[in-house]
Write a protein that holds these residues in place. Structure first.
Motif: not given
Length: 391
Positions: A288-296
């Motif tokens: 989840t964290i990686a997904h949010y970070q991927k989208h800035g």
């Protein structure tokens, strides 16, 4: 034997109300089937089906009161006024519920228009659970023991500094125990207790009703629009109905990996967070964290609601892991409402099929992050895995 009856038409999980509001708006002609699944292989005593039938028949008398309608109107302004008028005139139809018993085996199914039958699942499970303990003459701990135990749990969770809600209607020991638990949870005004999934008790105890949507929302969309488009169309329809309210997305109907493929930047920004309901919670946190970070997106501005078989040890482990990384909250069910010195039941009721435009039944499936929680027709499960490239 004591009769087991519901006290209110709102003695149900909030996400059933929110989903029904959406179904009334979008899917008025859809016919569906639900089926009871006895995951724990529990044995039901002679006469159980007859007693359950009495409890179900009594539900036809339940009606939304003027006070309950006013409560929903004030507390939940995102529920459409025409829907509240509909709910005021709604009555359960026991003819939609089929109950059979063969020896110690129980079969329960529901069939009918989705906008009507959607409310049956949670009350049926809670009635089955309560009747099970009643008819087997299983003696629970005393009222004071239940209260003391709950107070200690609430104290520990508050010391951890994490928001938590009560999600335990469907597999509660009984309505009486549910009330005892709520009595205990509201004792400490400094508690991090945020509310309950049970609308009737939220109103009674003046706490927040909590919930958005369940697996069936996505399962229906898969049957109606195909597995590949299920997540995106289900989320889009939710946004169209609620316009930014009720912004927690359930992530694991067809595995978290598939969900995040369609939980694009628009949805990631619009929804406040996601709910975890199967699989490793720490692994889910990382994804989840990686997904949010991927989208800035800063994960600290979002949150995860954890709701999968929680106890204090799991909550503490998750809290420690997530600290400083992402917002968190917990929905604790059976560990609150059925921790009474007896074995909790492992029972569910799932949407199993949707009637298509040619009057053929289309089976539904759920492919959670835990393979043991897969539900549905085996052939359709394999087909879904092939379409979605799930190994």
């Amino acid at each position: 034997m004591r009769e087991v009856r519901l006290n209110s038409i709102l003695d149900n999980d909030f996400y059933k109300i929110t989903m029904q509001n959406a179904v009334v708006k979008l899917f008025t002609n859809e016919i569906v089937k639900y089926e009871f699944i006895n995951r724990g292989n529990h044995s039901f005593p002679d006469g159980f089906a007859e007693e359950l039938r009495k409890s179900v028949n009594a539900m036809a008398e339940l009606k939304l009161t003027k006070d309950e309608k006013k409560y929903l109107k004030v507390t939940c302004p995102y529920l459409a006024l025409p829907y509240l008028d509909f709910l005021e005139g709604f009555h359960y139809d026991p003819a939609e519920v089929k109950i059979e018993q063969s020896g110690n085996d129980l079969k329960v199914s529901v069939e009918g228009l989705w906008y009507r039958t959607i409310l049956w699942e949670v009350p049926l499970l809670s009635l089955i659970s309560e009747l099970h303990y009643e008819m087997n003459h299983l003696e629970r701990q005393t009222n004071q023991e239940v209260i003391n135990k709950t107070v200690e749990k609430a104290k520990h969770l508050t010391e951890l500094g994490v928001p938590f809600a009560e999600f335990g209607t469907r597999r509660r020991h009984s309505y009486k125990v549910h009330r005892l638990v709520m009595d205990a949870l509201i004792q400490d005004k400094k508690s991090t207790f945020t509310g309950t999934s049970n609308v009737h008790l939220a109103m009674m105890y003046n706490v927040k009703p909590i919930g958005t949507h369940a697996h069936e929302w996505f399962m229906f969309h898969a049957a109606e629009f195909g597995f590949k488009m299920a997540n995106s169309i289900a989320l889009e329809n939710w946004v169209n109905v609620y316009r930014g309210d009720l912004g927690v997305a359930l992530s694991d109907t067809y595995t978290t990996d598939v969900f995040f493929q369609q939980f694009d930047k628009k949805f990631a920004k619009l929804f406040d967070g996601v709910r975890h309901d199967s699989g490793d919670p720490l692994e889910f946190t990382d994804k989840t964290i990686a997904h949010y970070q991927k989208h800035g997106i800063n994960p600290l501005f979002k949150y995860i609601i954890f709701s999968d078989g929680l106890n204090l040890e799991k909550v503490e482990e998750i809290t420690t892991y997530c600290k400083g990384k992402i917002g968190i909250s917990f929905g604790i069910g059976t560990n609150l409402t059925n921790d009474v010195g007896l074995k909790p039941m492992n029972i569910v009721m799932k949407l199993i099929s949707v009637k298509g435009i040619n009057n053929e039944w289309i089976p539904t499936v759920k492919l959670s992050d835990e393979k043991g929680k897969y539900t549905g027709d085996p052939k359709m499960i394999e087909l879904a895995k092939e379409f979605l490239r799930i190994s």
